[in-house]
Scaffold this motif. Structure first.
Motif, PDB file in Angstrom:
ATOM      1  N   ILE B 374       0.832  -1.211   0.000  1.00  0.00           N
ATOM      2  CA  ILE B 374       0.000   0.000   0.000  1.00  0.00           C
ATOM      3  C   ILE B 374       0.865   1.258   0.000  1.00  0.00           C
ATOM      4  O   ILE B 374       0.649   2.181  -0.779  1.00  0.00           O
ATOM      5  CB  ILE B 374      -0.956   0.016   1.213  1.00  0.00           C
ATOM      6  N   VAL B 375       1.855   1.269   0.869  1.00  0.00           N
ATOM      7  CA  VAL B 375       2.680   2.474   0.978  1.00  0.00           C
ATOM      8  C   VAL B 375       3.487   2.706  -0.301  1.00  0.00           C
ATOM      9  O   VAL B 375       3.587   3.819  -0.786  1.00  0.00           O
ATOM     10  CB  VAL B 375       3.611   2.381   2.207  1.00  0.00           C
ATOM     11  N   ARG B 376       4.006   1.593  -0.877  1.00  0.00           N
ATOM     12  CA  ARG B 376       4.775   1.748  -2.105  1.00  0.00           C
ATOM     13  C   ARG B 376       3.886   2.108  -3.279  1.00  0.00           C
ATOM     14  O   ARG B 376       4.321   2.736  -4.229  1.00  0.00           O
ATOM     15  CB  ARG B 376       5.514   0.453  -2.436  1.00  0.00           C
ATOM     16  N   GLY B 377       2.631   1.657  -3.200  1.00  0.00           N
ATOM     17  CA  GLY B 377       1.751   1.820  -4.349  1.00  0.00           C
ATOM     18  C   GLY B 377       0.939   3.095  -4.352  1.00  0.00           C
ATOM     19  O   GLY B 377       0.089   3.284  -5.210  1.00  0.00           O
ATOM     20  N   THR B 378       1.165   3.970  -3.369  1.00  0.00           N
ATOM     21  CA  THR B 378       0.421   5.234  -3.351  1.00  0.00           C
ATOM     22  C   THR B 378       1.405   6.396  -3.291  1.00  0.00           C
ATOM     23  O   THR B 378       2.477   6.257  -2.730  1.00  0.00           O
ATOM     24  CB  THR B 378      -0.532   5.315  -2.140  1.00  0.00           C
ATOM     25  N   LEU B 382      -0.113  12.087  -1.506  1.00  0.00           N
ATOM     26  CA  LEU B 382      -1.408  11.666  -0.978  1.00  0.00           C
ATOM     27  C   LEU B 382      -1.274  11.222   0.480  1.00  0.00           C
ATOM     28  O   LEU B 382      -2.103  11.542   1.327  1.00  0.00           O
ATOM     29  CB  LEU B 382      -1.956  10.518  -1.828  1.00  0.00           C
ATOM     30  N   GLN B 383      -0.191  10.512   0.767  1.00  0.00           N
ATOM     31  CA  GLN B 383       0.032  10.057   2.143  1.00  0.00           C
ATOM     32  C   GLN B 383       0.169  11.242   3.093  1.00  0.00           C
ATOM     33  O   GLN B 383      -0.404  11.254   4.187  1.00  0.00           O
ATOM     34  CB  GLN B 383       1.280   9.177   2.198  1.00  0.00           C
ATOM     35  N   LEU B 384       0.938  12.242   2.654  1.00  0.00           N
ATOM     36  CA  LEU B 384       1.121  13.434   3.490  1.00  0.00           C
ATOM     37  C   LEU B 384      -0.224  14.097   3.751  1.00  0.00           C
ATOM     38  O   LEU B 384      -0.551  14.480   4.871  1.00  0.00           O
ATOM     39  CB  LEU B 384       2.042  14.432   2.786  1.00  0.00           C
ATOM     40  N   TYR B 385      -0.981  14.181   2.673  1.00  0.00           N
ATOM     41  CA  TYR B 385      -2.278  14.838   2.760  1.00  0.00           C
ATOM     42  C   TYR B 385      -3.189  14.105   3.744  1.00  0.00           C
ATOM     43  O   TYR B 385      -3.832  14.713   4.600  1.00  0.00           O
ATOM     44  CB  TYR B 385      -2.886  14.866   1.360  1.00  0.00           C
ATOM     45  N   LEU B 386      -3.221  12.783   3.623  1.00  0.00           N
ATOM     46  CA  LEU B 386      -4.062  11.983   4.526  1.00  0.00           C
ATOM     47  C   LEU B 386      -3.644  12.179   5.975  1.00  0.00           C
ATOM     48  O   LEU B 386      -4.482  12.363   6.861  1.00  0.00           O
ATOM     49  CB  LEU B 386      -3.968  10.496   4.167  1.00  0.00           C
ATOM     50  N   ILE B 387      -2.336  12.137   6.207  1.00  0.00           N
ATOM     51  CA  ILE B 387      -1.867  12.252   7.586  1.00  0.00           C
ATOM     52  C   ILE B 387      -2.213  13.614   8.162  1.00  0.00           C
ATOM     53  O   ILE B 387      -2.727  13.740   9.266  1.00  0.00           O
ATOM     54  CB  ILE B 387      -0.344  12.008   7.653  1.00  0.00           C
ATOM     55  N   TYR B 388      -1.952  14.647   7.346  1.00  0.00           N
ATOM     56  CA  TYR B 388      -2.130  15.999   7.872  1.00  0.00           C
ATOM     57  C   TYR B 388      -3.597  16.329   8.125  1.00  0.00           C
ATOM     58  O   TYR B 388      -3.950  16.915   9.139  1.00  0.00           O
ATOM     59  CB  TYR B 388      -1.520  17.003   6.894  1.00  0.00           C
ATOM     60  N   PHE B 389      -4.437  15.915   7.185  1.00  0.00           N
ATOM     61  CA  PHE B 389      -5.833  16.339   7.307  1.00  0.00           C
ATOM     62  C   PHE B 389      -6.728  15.297   7.962  1.00  0.00           C
ATOM     63  O   PHE B 389      -7.780  15.624   8.481  1.00  0.00           O
ATOM     64  CB  PHE B 389      -6.389  16.713   5.932  1.00  0.00           C
ATOM     65  N   LEU B 390      -6.307  14.034   7.940  1.00  0.00           N
ATOM     66  CA  LEU B 390      -7.201  13.009   8.484  1.00  0.00           C
ATOM     67  C   LEU B 390      -6.838  12.540   9.884  1.00  0.00           C
ATOM     68  O   LEU B 390      -7.720  12.198  10.668  1.00  0.00           O
ATOM     69  CB  LEU B 390      -7.264  11.820   7.540  1.00  0.00           C
ATOM     70  N   VAL B 391      -5.549  12.538  10.198  1.00  0.00           N
ATOM     71  CA  VAL B 391      -5.180  12.078  11.534  1.00  0.00           C
ATOM     72  C   VAL B 391      -5.847  12.918  12.629  1.00  0.00           C
ATOM     73  O   VAL B 391      -6.354  12.355  13.602  1.00  0.00           O
ATOM     74  CB  VAL B 391      -3.642  12.004  11.693  1.00  0.00           C
ATOM     75  N   ILE B 418       6.894   7.104   6.909  1.00  0.00           N
ATOM     76  CA  ILE B 418       6.054   5.970   6.505  1.00  0.00           C
ATOM     77  C   ILE B 418       6.332   5.612   5.055  1.00  0.00           C
ATOM     78  O   ILE B 418       6.527   4.447   4.714  1.00  0.00           O
ATOM     79  CB  ILE B 418       4.561   6.301   6.727  1.00  0.00           C
ATOM     80  N   ASN B 419       6.382   6.627   4.206  1.00  0.00           N
ATOM     81  CA  ASN B 419       6.624   6.349   2.794  1.00  0.00           C
ATOM     82  C   ASN B 419       7.945   5.622   2.592  1.00  0.00           C
ATOM     83  O   ASN B 419       8.009   4.594   1.920  1.00  0.00           O
ATOM     84  CB  ASN B 419       6.620   7.666   2.002  1.00  0.00           C
ATOM     85  N   TYR B 420       9.001   6.141   3.192  1.00  0.00           N
ATOM     86  CA  TYR B 420      10.308   5.520   2.981  1.00  0.00           C
ATOM     87  C   TYR B 420      10.447   4.207   3.731  1.00  0.00           C
ATOM     88  O   TYR B 420      11.252   3.367   3.360  1.00  0.00           O
ATOM     89  CB  TYR B 420      11.431   6.509   3.328  1.00  0.00           C
TER      90      TYR B 420
END
Lengths: 247, 541
Positions: B374-378, B382-391, B418-420
């Motif tokens: 999942i992490v490699r495939g996104t 988008l991950q940053l955005y999810l963390i910042y706005f959804l966490v 997380i990404n790396y």
């Protein structure tokens, strides 16, 4: 006392050990001989759990190892491994540590010895195997014979009740083989209990108390070396010895 | 030939299930409590959001002192804050993400050329317009084939006309409605980039449609462009607040109305050269007695467009480096800080994931494998955005009422880590698998538990193997920090865009920025090479 009772091991349908039983008394040197694929190494590796087995039991002093996997077996194995050392064909020294650290690693982290005590003991043992001057060397810079002697020293540092040797000289040339055999002979003379899988016939002949011929997963013949080498009873033994002599 | 497992398992680690987070995307937005104005007064600051990268005349680094901000919206924020009896506090955010920052509660007010639209009016509280904008068609001075909006619809040299536009702007809407299939558009992220491309005729661009105030401000910097036809597509710039902050909105309206009447807004706009007759069409201007005066602030009567005291001053050469280089170097500090904080965390998580996959029971191994995929495939962004706005939303659901939040820096570090971690996990897995099996056998034969053997024997050897590829990843991470600007972190790249666009020194500052990145990554490159050399020597014995 190390006692193997009726050990059976299968790979899928194939039985590689077909009910092997043997005893090794204190201070005894037991040598396993036999053609390749006869199950010698596999049998040796069941004793300290590097191989599982399907039925039978193994007793090391008061610890009994059964076939069934589970926490009991794991606990028994941990105890056995502290008391029974192993020397591998490919040495398996830790390349990222110095010779001295290879020897002190387990005493410090498994036996929880103090660093000073472990280092002192390690130096004594390294002197005994003739490597006192190599304590700061990396394993990669040593010859095969020297590496195997470090491996023996590493095992000795755990003060083991028995040492398992899995073809300890098969990866060595004749000269370095002699170094290692000399150390092993010396150990045997000091009363160290050993179980040795080897092709070094002279060692079996001169040092062993008991020799077992393993063939096709069974013990074909057992006895003191005089009997096995001078008056073999079984055809398998005779064939194996004559082939070994030709080689 | 499986090595027997002993009791000692790898420490448990349950990876973050991004899928779960994604599920929250569909959750309705919860608004902070309806106490906006009280909160602002208690805090003593009005936090307003805008994007410096958008540039003049809205908000941009002061050419004389680039570490300060100027622009008519900066003055507008000052005006509003004074009226509320608090201090204005600027908060940087990417232009299209400003409404999200409002939702997150990071800012109280958006002041950044946001146009009034029905969609926005439904979701947010929009003030009365502080500026009435129009759209201006621009063409090249040298191109006399384009003299009217209608010419846009006529093909030139057998191909459709191409118009450069700011992506997501009212100009884009307008041109698409006007031209339909008869006009090609090229979307840009910066207004000045779009004008640059038009002036140079890049990729067949014939024209540009620009908010009039932007053109008025930048006209001097683009001598090869000329306005074509009258301004069109009138619309409103409005201040934007949370729907629930009604008190705040009323107060903003109050001061805007006052400032329109008494000429204060006129003076601000005139300073940036963007006051025009359209602004007077509201007919609000009064004198002290309250009577309508027909024209704005008499004191400002003499002013013309030329009297603007602030306008676009392109600069370049050594001066711009001297003036703005320091800011870039400081932002490089942020890039370094992000990288050196995120990478060790990534490596640590990566190790745990690798161990879970290699030695863990299935209930750790399987999720770890899914995590990596999942992490490699996104995309990182988008991950940053999810963390910042959804966490923060998740925290709010898990710990209601505690008002826990995650600041942009922490979110950026988490996202990068997380990404790396997925990549580092795979590197570690490969490294551990390449350690001969005899090492583990030797270790457990000495009575070590599996976890002790991993810690003392396997991982240290694997770490030496994985150091060179991981250092390579570290270099990549340095560059990936640029993505963090989507969640308001201003690092080197973002600072470059801000400074380059406001100074018009794309080349000079671009070279300096490249040099700074190189200065950061080159030592790591050298280190990688050295590590690889050592490792090879060791292997040879």
């Amino acid at each position: 006392m190390i006692e193997l009772t009726n050990i059976v091991k299968r790979y899928q349908q194939h039985e590689v050990l077909r009910g092997v039983s043997l005893k090794v008394a204190d201070g005894e040197v037991c040598v396993l001989l036999g053609p390749s694929g006869g199950g010698k190494s596999t049998l040796l590796r069941t004793i300290n759990g590097l191989e599982s087995f399907d039925s039978g039991s193994i007793r090391v002093s008061d610890i009994v190892l059964h076939a069934a996997a589970g926490p009991e077996r794991d606990a028994a194995l941990l105890q056995i491994r502290k008391r029974v050392g192993m020397v591998f064909q490919q040495f398996n020294l830790f390349p990222h540590r110095s010779v001295l650290e290879n020897v002190t690693e387990a005493p410090i982290h498994v036996l929880k010895q103090s660093r000073e005590a472990a280092v002192q003991n390690a130096r004594r043992i390294l002197a005994r195997v003739g490597l006192a001057d190599k304590e700061n060397a990396r394993p990669g810079s040593l010859s095969g014979g020297q590496q195997q002697r470090v491996a023996i020293a590493r095992t000795l540092a755990m003060n083991p009740e028995a040492i398992l040797f899995d073809e300890p000289t098969s990866a060595l040339d004749p000269r370095t083989t002699a170094e290692v055999i000399s150390v092993m002979t010396d150990l045997a003379a000091s009363g160290q209990r050993m179980i040795v899988v080897t092709h070094a016939m002279s060692f079996a002949r001169t040092v062993a108390h008991q020799v077992h011929i393993l063939h096709a997963g069974r013990i074909a013949e057992s006895g003191p070396p005089e009997q096995i080498f001078e008056a073999p009873q079984e055809a398998i033994t005779q064939e194996f010895l004559s082939e070994a002599a030709r080689a | 030939m499986a090595v027997q497992c002993d009791l000692h398992r790898v420490p448990g680690f349950v990876p973050l299930a991004l899928v779960c987070i994604a599920a929250w995307l569909t959750q309705p937005l919860t608004s902070p409590a309806d106490d906006g104005l009280d909160r602002i007064r208690q805090r003593g600051t009005l936090v307003w959001g805008a994007d410096q990268e958008g540039g003049g005349p809205f908000i941009y680094p002061d050419p004389d002192n680039p570490s300060l901000l100027t622009g008519f919206e900066v003055e507008l924020a000052q005006l509003i804050a004074e009226h509320l009896d608090v201090k204005p506090q600027f908060s940087q955010g990417q232009w299209d993400k400003l409404p999200d920052l409002l939702d997150r509660g990071d800012i109280d007010l958006v002041l950044n050329g946001y146009e009034w639209t029905t969609n926005r009016a439904e979701r947010y509280g929009l003030s009365i317009p502080y500026y009435i904008y129009e759209l201006q068609l621009l063409g090249r001075v040298a191109d006399d084939s384009l003299t009217s909006w209608d010419d846009l619809l006529k093909p030139a040299d057998g191909r459709k006309r191409k118009v450069s536009l700011l992506g997501g702007s009212a100009a884009q809407d307008y041109v698409e409605r006007f031209g339909g299939d008869n006009v090609d558009v090229a979307l840009f992220e910066g207004a000045t980039d779009a004008m640059d491309a038009t002036e140079l005729g890049l990729s067949g661009i014939d024209a540009n449609v620009q908010d009039l105030p932007i053109w008025l401000f930048y006209a001097k910097g683009f001598p090869q462009l000329r306005p074509i036809g009258e301004p069109v597509g009138r619309g409103y710039y409005v201040a934007m607040a949370r729907k629930s902050d009604q008190d705040l909105l009323r107060a903003v309206n109050e001061i805007l109305l006052q400032a329109l009447q008494d000429g204060r807004l006129h003076r601000i706009f005139a300073k940036y050269g963007i006051w025009n007759d359209t602004q007077m069409m509201r007919g609000l201007e009064t004198d002290k007695s309250g009577g309508f005066v027909g024209s704005p602030d008499p004191a400002a009567d003499g002013e013309t467009k030329d009297a603007a005291t602030a306008s676009y001053q392109p600069s370049g050469g050594w001066t711009v480096i001297q003036k703005r280089g320091g800011l870039l170097v400081r932002s490089a500090g942020m890039t370094i800080l992000l990288s050196i904080t995120a990478m060790p965390i990534a490596v640590f998580i990566g190790l745990l994931i690798a161990l879970a996959r290699l030695y863990g029971p299935w209930y750790l191994g399987k999720p770890a494998a899914v995590y990596v995929e999942i992490v490699r495939g996104t995309p990182l962004v988008l991950q940053l955005y999810l963390i910042y706005f959804l966490v923060p939303k998740l925290l709010d659901i898990i710990f209601p009422g505690m008002e826990l939040t995650i600041n942009a820096f922490a979110a950026a570090v988490m996202g990068l880590a997380i990404n790396y971690s997925a990549y580092e996990a795979e590197i570690y897995r490969g490294g551990i698998q390449s350690i001969p099996r005899g090492q583990m056998e030797a270790a457990i034969s000495l009575g070590m538990s599996r976890s002790l053997a991993l810690r003392r024997i396997i991982i240290p050897q694997a770490t030496r193997l994985v150091l060179p590829p991981m250092t390579n990843d570290f270099i990549a991470l340095f560059k990936d920090t640029a993505v963090c600007s989507v969640i308001t972190v201003v690092e080197l790249s973002k600072q470059y865009y801000i400074q380059a666009r406001s100074a018009g020194a794309i080349v000079e500052l671009g070279l300096l920025t490249a040099l700074l990145y190189l200065a950061m990554s080159y030592p790591l490159s050298v280190m990688t090479n050295r590590l690889e050399k050592n490792l090879n020597q060791e292997r040879r014995g």
